[in-house]
Design an enzyme around this catalytic site. Structure first.
Site, short mmCIF file in Angstrom:
data_model
loop_
_atom_site.label_atom_id
_atom_site.label_comp_id
_atom_site.label_asym_id
_atom_site.label_seq_id
_atom_site.Cartn_x
_atom_site.Cartn_y
_atom_site.Cartn_z
N ASP A 1 142.00 179.93 50.85
CA ASP A 1 140.59 179.95 50.40
C ASP A 1 140.33 179.27 49.05
O ASP A 1 139.65 179.84 48.18
CB ASP A 1 140.08 181.40 50.35
CG ASP A 1 140.09 182.07 51.72
OD1 ASP A 1 140.46 181.44 52.70
OD2 ASP A 1 139.74 183.27 51.78
N ASP B 1 137.49 180.47 54.24
CA ASP B 1 136.56 181.56 54.52
C ASP B 1 135.28 180.91 55.02
O ASP B 1 134.75 179.98 54.39
CB ASP B 1 136.32 182.31 53.19
CG ASP B 1 136.02 183.78 53.36
OD1 ASP B 1 136.61 184.43 54.24
OD2 ASP B 1 135.17 184.29 52.58
N HIS C 1 131.80 181.96 56.88
CA HIS C 1 130.91 183.00 57.42
C HIS C 1 129.58 182.44 57.90
O HIS C 1 128.99 181.60 57.21
CB HIS C 1 130.60 184.03 56.33
CG HIS C 1 131.79 184.72 55.75
ND1 HIS C 1 132.75 185.34 56.51
CD2 HIS C 1 132.17 184.90 54.44
CE1 HIS C 1 133.67 185.87 55.70
NE2 HIS C 1 133.35 185.60 54.44
N HIS D 1 126.19 187.35 57.44
CA HIS D 1 127.45 188.01 57.82
C HIS D 1 127.43 189.48 57.39
O HIS D 1 126.88 189.83 56.33
CB HIS D 1 128.63 187.28 57.16
CG HIS D 1 129.96 187.67 57.71
ND1 HIS D 1 130.81 188.52 57.05
CD2 HIS D 1 130.57 187.34 58.87
CE1 HIS D 1 131.91 188.68 57.80
NE2 HIS D 1 131.78 187.96 58.90
N HIS E 1 128.54 184.46 50.38
CA HIS E 1 129.51 183.45 49.94
C HIS E 1 130.07 182.71 51.14
O HIS E 1 130.06 183.24 52.27
CB HIS E 1 130.67 184.12 49.16
CG HIS E 1 131.50 185.00 50.03
ND1 HIS E 1 131.14 186.29 50.35
CD2 HIS E 1 132.68 184.78 50.69
CE1 HIS E 1 132.03 186.82 51.16
NE2 HIS E 1 132.98 185.92 51.39
N LYS F 1 138.32 181.61 58.92
CA LYS F 1 138.32 183.06 59.15
C LYS F 1 137.01 183.69 58.69
O LYS F 1 136.33 183.16 57.82
CB LYS F 1 139.52 183.72 58.49
CG LYS F 1 139.64 183.42 57.03
CD LYS F 1 140.99 183.87 56.50
CE LYS F 1 141.01 183.75 55.00
NZ LYS F 1 139.94 184.51 54.32
N CYS G 1 142.41 188.23 50.02
CA CYS G 1 142.90 187.41 51.13
C CYS G 1 144.37 187.03 50.99
O CYS G 1 145.08 186.97 51.99
CB CYS G 1 142.00 186.19 51.29
SG CYS G 1 140.35 186.67 51.89
C1 VGL Z 1 137.82 186.81 49.92
C2 VGL Z 1 136.34 188.51 49.58
C3 VGL Z 1 135.55 188.06 50.61
C4 VGL Z 1 139.09 186.13 49.49
C5 VGL Z 1 137.05 186.34 50.97
O1 VGL Z 1 139.28 184.94 49.81
O2 VGL Z 1 139.92 186.80 48.84
N1 VGL Z 1 137.47 187.89 49.24
N2 VGL Z 1 135.91 186.96 51.30
ZN ZN Z 2 134.51 186.18 52.71
#
Ligand code: VGL
Ligand code: ZN
Length: 207
Positions: free
Chosen positions: A13, A51, A53, A57, A86, A111, A156
């Site tokens: 990410d 990430d 979404h 979401h 986000h 994801k 993550c």
């Molecule tokens: C993440 C919170 C929500 C991450 C992703 O990449 O750690 N944290 N979505």
């Molecule tokens: Zn996320």
């Protein structure tokens, strides 16, 4: 000593929304880019996650009237932290940081793309049952050692590391190539969970 045939670098990410100025900015998030780019030249196998979404979401606080970002709620599959909006698919916030070198990437795992379920781990969605396919990919390719870097250490990255170890991969967290959100002790909890799962920590300079 790295083995080009069985080692894979998984960079989690490294997206604009997790970097300074982003919607869910991790302190110094962009500091992971230089070490990841340097490591990318040492590994023959590089996988990245994104990430990704849909708008609205269920992990977004904005989808739960009256709830604040960073609070907790219960979803069908259990506890879920609620986040600011986000990494909405197709937006600039969801794009990889422009300085991340992607030329050597062989697989991008997206994801969190289902509206009703979040996915911290690169291996399983947050119901902890639905696989992303990454484990199968790595196994079919004969990749046995997983080296993790990216954002965020305590969400993550940690979920991915714990799952990798549980799936039987020899798993390493590259500490200087990660940065954390650190919400209510989440970094300590993540470190403990990773240690208990048998995840080892290394410095990128040692590789
Ligand atoms: C993440 C919170 C929500 C991450 C992703 O990449 O750690 N944290 N979505
Ligand atoms: Zn996320």
């Amino acid at each position: 000593m790295l083995n080009p045939d069985r080692d894979v670098l998984v960079a989690i990410d490294v997206q604009n929304d997790f970097c300074p100025g982003g919607a869910l900015a991790v302190t110094d998030g962009d500091a992971v880019i230089a070490p990841i780019n340097a490591l990318g030249e040492k590994f023959s196998h590089l996988v990245v996650t994104q990430d990704w979404h849909p708008a609205g979401h269920l992990s977004f606080a904005s989808s739960h009237p009256g709830k604040e970002p960073f609070s907790q709620t219960e979803l069908a599959y259990g506890a879920q932290t609620l986040w600011p909006d986000h990494c909405v698919r197709g937006t600039d916030g969801a794009a990889f940081h422009k300085d991340l070198v992607l030329d050597g990437v062989e697989l991008v795992i997206r994801k969190g793309f289902r509206g009703e379920i979040d996915s911290y781990s690169a291996f399983f969605e947050n119901d902890r049952k639905t696989p992303t396919g990454l484990a199968g990919y790595l196994k079919e390719r004969g990749l046995q050692r997983v080296f993790l870097a990216g954002l965020a250490t305590d969400f993550c990255v940690a979920f991915s590391a714990v799952d990798a170890a549980a799936l039987g991969f020899e798993t390493f967290l590259i500490e200087d190539a990660c940065r954390a959100i650190d919400l209510d002790g989440s970094l300590d909890a993540a470190r403990k969970a990773m240690a208990e799962a048998g995840v080892r920590t290394v410095s990128s300079h040692a590789l």
